[in-house]
Scaffold this active site. Sequence first.
Site, PDB file in Angstrom:
ATOM      1  N   ILE A  88       0.830  -1.208   0.000  1.00 30.65           N
ATOM      2  CA  ILE A  88       0.000   0.000   0.000  1.00 30.65           C
ATOM      3  C   ILE A  88       0.861   1.253   0.000  1.00 30.65           C
ATOM      4  CG2 ILE A  88      -0.254   0.144   2.522  1.00 30.65           C
ATOM      5  CD1 ILE A  88      -2.891   0.908  -0.238  1.00 30.65           C
ATOM      6  N   GLY A 308      -5.352  -7.273   0.919  1.00 28.19           N
ATOM      7  CA  GLY A 308      -5.849  -6.303   1.887  1.00 28.19           C
ATOM      8  C   GLY A 308      -5.014  -5.038   1.851  1.00 28.19           C
ATOM      9  N   GLU A 309      -4.980  -4.322   2.982  1.00 28.56           N
ATOM     10  CA  GLU A 309      -4.244  -3.057   3.129  1.00 28.56           C
ATOM     11  C   GLU A 309      -4.880  -1.909   2.352  1.00 28.56           C
ATOM     12  OE1 GLU A 309      -0.162  -3.525   1.980  1.00 28.56           O
ATOM     13  OE2 GLU A 309       0.175  -5.279   3.243  1.00 28.56           O
ATOM     14  N   GLY A 310      -5.947  -2.166   1.594  1.00 30.07           N
ATOM     15  CA  GLY A 310      -6.479  -1.171   0.679  1.00 30.07           C
ATOM     16  C   GLY A 310      -5.848  -1.246  -0.691  1.00 30.07           C
TER      17      GLY A 310
END
Length: 342
Positions: A88, A308-310
């Site tokens: 990210i 994940g993490e955006g």
Amino acid sequence: MSPLHPAAGQAARDRQQQLTKPTGSLGRLETLACWLAERCGQVCPPLPQPGIAVFAADHGVAADGVSAFPSAVTAEMVKNFVRGGAAINVLARSLNAPLEVVDVGVASPLPADLPIVHARIRPGSGNLRVEAAMHATECRQALEVGRAAARRLHAQGATLLIAGDMGIGNTTASACLICALTDASPEQVVGLGTGIDAAMRTHKVAVVTQALARAHAAGACSGSDWLAEVGGLEIAAMAGLLLEAGALGVPALLDGFIATAAALAARAIAPDAADWWLASHRSQEQGHQLALAALGLEPLIDLGLRLGEGSGAALAVPLIQMAVRLHNDMATFAEAGVSNAA
């Protein structure tokens, strides 16, 4: 929630009919631009500027062996975010997007001078299989942590909000929420998370089943009830960001499995908030499509992601920006002196 602007949306659709291309030839890029126009109240919406908050917290259920990684990884990854070494970070730099890391409930102590947002409510959630993940008051506090992050990013100029996650064990909590809020079965929703094997997945299904039975017996019924019983501190914070996005009138771009679990909880709390959300991608996690369908959202991309993490949301930002550029900057038939279809 902030109101929509149907007249601007219709004017944007009318503009699409006049651009130098066959009607509909840019597919969902056309509807994306019009969707944004309806939310900002301008026929030609400004270029969306992303802002990213990654919420970190640990989960007591990780002690039940539902993840391929130990809980210590949550704190270690927070430090990696600070160093700029995670996916990210790379994506945020590429987008020139503000990125903040928020400790909502990391179990391991973090240095007070670590340049993150220190908003820890408790050192990890309870083991949702045998007890509530958090008390109702703690859930409200976590929601407010997310709301505050949305306000900070918006104050920095962000007009497209992204909530990312970091928390070992959070796919188990998310599976519980998705089951509870869609009536899907654990067998349908539980996937491989961080890379568990088939035997661990069978165990994880059993853990989710037991957690749901316990929460039902405890009387969970509302979105905030389910967040407190079987959610997680970072998931509640993500829900708070999504709720505040609607209140601010700022679109939010959902990431993957964890983000859609948070979105389902947020929609249960305030249904109209969902008018402000877009789905970025379809996760490899098997229950993600069920969650997207329940939200009535179609993702923009499908790259087999499950980080994940955006990260999936960040990857979709340039596509949204290109949709706006095409809508705003293409010539009309009249401007270009090109004959329109009969």
